[in-house]
Write a protein that holds these residues in place. Structure first.
Motif, PDB file in Angstrom:
ATOM      1  N   GLN A  22       0.840  -1.212   0.000  1.00  0.00           N
ATOM      2  CA  GLN A  22       0.000   0.000   0.000  1.00  0.00           C
ATOM      3  C   GLN A  22       0.866   1.250   0.000  1.00  0.00           C
ATOM      4  OE1 GLN A  22      -3.327  -0.570   3.210  1.00  0.00           O
ATOM      5  NE2 GLN A  22      -1.578  -1.801   3.812  1.00  0.00           N
ATOM      6  N   VAL A  23       1.964   1.186   0.754  1.00  0.00           N
ATOM      7  CA  VAL A  23       2.871   2.332   0.840  1.00  0.00           C
ATOM      8  C   VAL A  23       3.563   2.554  -0.497  1.00  0.00           C
ATOM      9  CG1 VAL A  23       4.934   3.240   1.988  1.00  0.00           C
ATOM     10  CG2 VAL A  23       3.211   1.960   3.317  1.00  0.00           C
ATOM     11  N   VAL A  24       4.000   1.464  -1.102  1.00  0.00           N
ATOM     12  CA  VAL A  24       4.724   1.564  -2.372  1.00  0.00           C
ATOM     13  C   VAL A  24       3.796   2.044  -3.495  1.00  0.00           C
ATOM     14  CG1 VAL A  24       6.187   0.312  -4.008  1.00  0.00           C
ATOM     15  CG2 VAL A  24       6.266  -0.266  -1.578  1.00  0.00           C
ATOM     16  N   ALA A  25       2.500   1.791  -3.312  1.00  0.00           N
ATOM     17  CA  ALA A  25       1.531   2.218  -4.328  1.00  0.00           C
ATOM     18  C   ALA A  25       1.314   3.732  -4.332  1.00  0.00           C
ATOM     19  CB  ALA A  25       0.201   1.502  -4.113  1.00  0.00           C
ATOM     20  N   THR A  26       1.816   4.409  -3.292  1.00  0.00           N
ATOM     21  CA  THR A  26       1.667   5.870  -3.276  1.00  0.00           C
ATOM     22  C   THR A  26       2.782   6.512  -4.108  1.00  0.00           C
ATOM     23  OG1 THR A  26       3.078   6.217  -1.335  1.00  0.00           O
ATOM     24  CG2 THR A  26       0.741   5.770  -0.914  1.00  0.00           C
ATOM     25  N   ALA A  30       6.911   5.573  -4.128  1.00  0.00           N
ATOM     26  CA  ALA A  30       6.866   4.646  -5.267  1.00  0.00           C
ATOM     27  C   ALA A  30       8.209   3.969  -5.528  1.00  0.00           C
ATOM     28  CB  ALA A  30       6.405   5.390  -6.518  1.00  0.00           C
ATOM     29  N   ASP A  31       9.281   4.614  -5.099  1.00  0.00           N
ATOM     30  CA  ASP A  31      10.610   4.025  -5.356  1.00  0.00           C
ATOM     31  C   ASP A  31      10.940   2.851  -4.440  1.00  0.00           C
ATOM     32  OD1 ASP A  31      10.928   5.930  -7.275  1.00  0.00           O
ATOM     33  OD2 ASP A  31      12.154   7.274  -6.024  1.00  0.00           O
ATOM     34  N   ALA A  32      10.194   2.734  -3.350  1.00  0.00           N
ATOM     35  CA  ALA A  32      10.535   1.702  -2.356  1.00  0.00           C
ATOM     36  C   ALA A  32       9.964   0.346  -2.752  1.00  0.00           C
ATOM     37  CB  ALA A  32      10.029   2.128  -0.981  1.00  0.00           C
ATOM     38  N   THR A  33      10.325  -0.098  -3.930  1.00  0.00           N
ATOM     39  CA  THR A  33       9.833  -1.387  -4.424  1.00  0.00           C
ATOM     40  C   THR A  33      10.439  -2.522  -3.603  1.00  0.00           C
ATOM     41  OG1 THR A  33      11.677  -1.493  -5.953  1.00  0.00           O
ATOM     42  CG2 THR A  33       9.636  -0.499  -6.765  1.00  0.00           C
ATOM     43  N   ALA A 367       1.984   9.993   3.054  1.00  0.00           N
ATOM     44  CA  ALA A 367       1.833   9.912   1.597  1.00  0.00           C
ATOM     45  C   ALA A 367       0.453  10.310   1.120  1.00  0.00           C
ATOM     46  CB  ALA A 367       2.156   8.499   1.124  1.00  0.00           C
ATOM     47  N   THR A 368      -0.552  10.179   1.979  1.00  0.00           N
ATOM     48  CA  THR A 368      -1.917  10.405   1.498  1.00  0.00           C
ATOM     49  C   THR A 368      -2.660  11.479   2.280  1.00  0.00           C
ATOM     50  OG1 THR A 368      -2.971   8.809   2.981  1.00  0.00           O
ATOM     51  CG2 THR A 368      -2.060   7.951   0.913  1.00  0.00           C
ATOM     52  N   ASP A 369      -2.153  11.812   3.478  1.00  0.00           N
ATOM     53  CA  ASP A 369      -2.850  12.749   4.340  1.00  0.00           C
ATOM     54  C   ASP A 369      -4.295  12.308   4.591  1.00  0.00           C
ATOM     55  OD1 ASP A 369      -2.364  14.800   5.994  1.00  0.00           O
ATOM     56  OD2 ASP A 369      -2.714  16.398   4.550  1.00  0.00           O
TER      57      ASP A 369
END
Lengths: 568, 568
Positions: A22-26, A30-33, A367-369
């Motif tokens: 979910q975090v990587v999808a932000t 996005a770089d934290a694959t 990432a999403t607030d």
């Protein structure tokens, strides 16, 4: 058995339990694959195994000490800090604009945990600096950011937090340090601060203090507190550490453990500082970084637990004694030694999972607030802090017990884990204060954030029923009981809540642990994760019942004795 | 707040809970009337408050150390030991024929607990000597008794126990020290012994070692072990300490705590000794005194708990911090500080009651040789040892927490309680071994001794129903649940029992604690005892449920992980 970084555990939890995807999808992360994350953890793990872990004993045997007013650090710590900084681990979560890696808090939490396991007293230096970086990123002027952040992130300078004063500990609002406007955009800070972790060192060009103080005429209590950046050496025109500021280390505390970390009494005598954030905004600025700092200390507890577990396991796999009930010929085959090691492993894993759940919520907030993630992060933070550090203490205590007589002898290093981790239940808000925060401030939403977690746990348990009917039922029931107590608690006044706060927090952690273990078992059927989950759910989860009995008991018995009867 | 001897608690427990009157009704202990007992406790308490407690910090700050092969003790310890001996407290339970007071173990347990609370590291010296006195009384020849007992009882000489060797810890039967017959009634002892508490000192003329060793050709295991008395200085023709024996202190351990107590590595090089008891009877002789020694260590745990509780209470009654929920203006009015202090007090009291119940059973065994009392003493001993020392550790840990940051700073002394008491769960048989003893050896009667205790608890609960219906029901139910688990456990093999032994022992202690608190409440209605009992029964007793779930969980989960999975 030297420390081995549990990289597989982190990636397993990322992939199957806490949902790093979910975090990587932000866009933000996005770089934290998965590939990047695994590479990062592997590299950090290698540093912890090869460079940091060998420093653990040196800090205890050769404590930081004060020499003519200057802190001398333990052998190897200078090189250790340099290696941490060069790996980018001080700035792992920091803004890439200033040299940071900008990685999620979830990955940071894992890396910090490994450093804590390897050498808690040294790890406290980057942890403090990370906190300062975060505070400056959020609240400092661009000029300060441009000057300080690159130095802190690169490891050239370190940072500290100065909150506590002798009469103002848990009650920060009682502090009396003063700040006077110099009329040139700077302030003169005067006062004494205590318990300043890494208040000085002999391996960086500068040490930057974030100091809470009051301006003349400021309101009493927390509203009158402002935040100031006060460097040991004033930056020169090139932004390098220049002349000495008017501050000094008065003394170091003689502590039960964490001897490698200099805990300073700091004296400020009109020292020059710069305000960070608005006037009277000191506590608000501190609160911004509080979640991360508290999670960081929770991770210290988990790290110490992992270190103590591995240390005890190594001893148990080697030591021969008595006729055993198994077949390795070492004490790991004694039922009670196994019971202790399984408990240590299952508890550490649960505490780690909770810390990472909390970190994911923090990342999603960043990432999403999204307000839902924000309230989840706020709710999970005191649990991650208190449970992580309680487990750190309990597991380190069991580690001594596994060693038998050798555990009480300092040479084995088992006792050091227990002595070092002891402070973690106290600093960054005692665990009692974490529990009060949970049942008061974090329940101001009427229990909505908690209810969402119970819904999630129960849905997961329902889905697990066909595979593991007994384990799923146990977790479902535990969550439901916790939900009932939560609803009851929200209807009580603060005194009643506070009287049951600590057992309530632990019960919450127990249930979260059941959820984490159940999810792990589902994704490793027949494997070690399932075996450890069975141990946890059958043996440790039931504790939540007696904890809830305590949480539910009201304040009457707690306040029944008069002070005179106490003292009689 | 300096240490205050809790004399009233002992006399209350004697009179209303553990039934010291039964002991006084015997011919053997007829002199120990309530008047005498109270006078004894008051006098011992005064010594502990005025003379012994002030030595506590000195032992930590100025540890015993080795100087050219000679142990130098901490400042004031010589005078402290002299005062203990002159008060008659070394020989409190010893035979009056040799200068002892001949008092019951019940009174001895209370006095030893007070000395432990005042200064644990010094108290270990008389405790060790008491054990040697008892061993010699039961097993030595008249010649040895006449020569050694008066010196040990008067405090001119001290005594030690030498069991452990590097490869023979919990498994005493693996020891390899040798004894050879000198042909003149003496033996030459050769070998190395470790963890010898008070293996030497610089304040008595002699130190007498009881050493376990093997004669040539002796069978392997425990059956081949004999016991020898090996004095540091050989007695001369007048029975005074003469020329040095061929033994020495090789080194002292560097320990987590208990720094005032020299823990020695002893080397015997053909040292002259006298056999005590028959050839091959070493373990049997040790077992005679094991009950009392284990109870003694349990009492150390209770003492440390009391000391830590009083220390934390003093801090809480003095420290001002934050807006409180009560009205003293100090932190004792914070709900969670109160919760901790109430827990500390209630747990310490329960552990004390269990130790005294055990002591009464030992006294009745001594005085009546009644098999029922004997099996009761045997059953209660591992519980008193393990629970007393676990509570010692837990309460000392909470004591640190009550102090907040000051708890981690050594100057306050809070940490010392925790460091000192840490070893008590390990020495004199680890608490894991106590639990194995409880569920195996002590259940060889098919659970009869346990069942008699459950009958007694339930009868008392029935009688209490009309006064305290809820508390009585809780205790009755807890006892009944424990009875069921006990019956289940007896039907299991040893591996299953051992996998649940530690939680089972704690559940047993929990129930005994409920019984003790209920009896105390009945005899102090509306008073502090009732208030503390309510806290214990409502908040702490419920833990027995989750403990029994663990006890009942079998061995499968404990042994599920392979050693390879552990190490992976």
């Amino acid at each position: 058995m030297p420390y081995r970084a549990p990289v597989d555990d982190y990636t397993f939890l990322f992939d199957h339990v806490v949902g790093l995807d979910q975090v990587v999808a932000t866009e933000r992360f996005a770089d934290a694959t998965p590939d990047v994350t695994t590479a990062i953890l592997t590299e950090a793990g290698k540093l912890c195994e090869d460079v940091i872990a060998p420093l653990q004993r040196a800090g205890d045997l050769h404590p930081a000490h004060l020499e003519n007013g200057v802190v001398r650090t333990s052998p190897g710590y200078a090189e250790g800090y340099k290696a941490i900084a060069e790996g980018g681990w001080v700035g792992i979560a920091a803004d890439p604009e200033y040299g940071g890696m900008g990685l999620p808090m979830t990955v940071t939490t894992a890396v910090n945990e490994m450093m804590s396991a390897a050498c808690l007293s040294l790890q406290l230096a980057p942890l403090m600096t990370q906190g300062q970086i975060e505070a400056l990123e959020h609240h400092a002027s661009d000029a300060i950011k441009d000057l300080y952040l690159p130095k802190l992130i690169s490891g050239e300078w370190t940072g500290t937090m100065n909150l506590t004063e002798p009469q103002a500990g848990s009650d920060v609002g009682a502090l009396s340090s003063k700040a006077e406007d110099n009329g040139d955009g700077t302030y003169a800070i005067t006062g004494q601060k205590i318990y300043i972790s890494w208040g000085d060192n002999d391996f960086t060009d500068n040490v930057c203090h974030l100091v809470l103080a009051r301006l003349p005429g400021a309101p009493v209590g927390t509203k009158g507190i402002s935040l100031f950046l006060v460097p040991r050496n004033l930056p020169d025109d090139n932004g390098n550490a220049g002349v000495a500021n008017t501050l000094k280390v008065v003394s170091l505390e003689h502590k039960m453990g964490l001897h490698g970390s200099p805990t300073c009494v700091m004296q400020y005598d009109g020292a020059k500082g710069w305000m960070v954030g608005p006037e009277g905004g000191g506590m608000a600025a501190m609160f911004t970084m509080m979640n991360n700092a508290r999670l960081g200390v929770g991770g210290q507890g988990v790290g110490a637990a992992e270190g103590a577990y591995q240390h005890a396991l190594g001893y148990a796999l080697d030591r021969k004694q008595g006729k055993t009930e198994g077949d390795t010929g070492t004490i790991i085959d004694h039922a009670d030694v196994r019971r202790m090691l399984m408990t240590m492993r299952a508890e550490t894993y649960a505490a780690r999972g909770i810390a990472l759940m909390c970190a994911v919520a923090i990342d999603m907030t960043t990432a999403t607030d999204d307000a839902t993630w924000k309230s989840r992060a706020a709710l999970l933070t005191p649990i991650a802090k208190a449970f992580g550090t309680d487990i750190g203490n309990e597991v380190a205590g069991m580690g001594i017990q596994v060693h038998g007589g050798m555990g009480f002898v300092e040479e084995t290093g088992a006792a050091q884990y227990a002595r070092d981790v002891r402070v973690t239940t106290i600093y960054e808000g005692t665990n009692g204060i974490q529990a009060m925060d949970l049942v008061a401030r974090k329940m101001m939403d009427g229990g909505e954030a908690a209810a969402r977690i119970f819904d999630e746990i129960e849905a997961a348990a329902e889905a697990a029923r066909s595979t593991f009917p007994k384990m799923a039922e146990a977790v479902w029931q535990a969550s439901e009981t916790l939900r009932e107590t939560t609803e009851w608690m929200i209807a009580q006044n603060h005194r009643v809540r506070f009287a049951g706060a600590v057992p309530y927090l632990r019960a919450f952690a127990r249930v979260l642990g059941g959820h984490i273990h159940l999810a792990s078992a589902l994704n490793d059927q027949g494997g070690a994760h399932e075996k450890v989950a069975r141990f946890y759910i059958q043996r440790l989860l039931p504790e939540h019942d007696s904890l809830l009995a305590q949480a539910h008991a009201g304040d009457y018995d707690v306040y029944a004795l008069t002070p005179e009867e106490f003292a009689a």
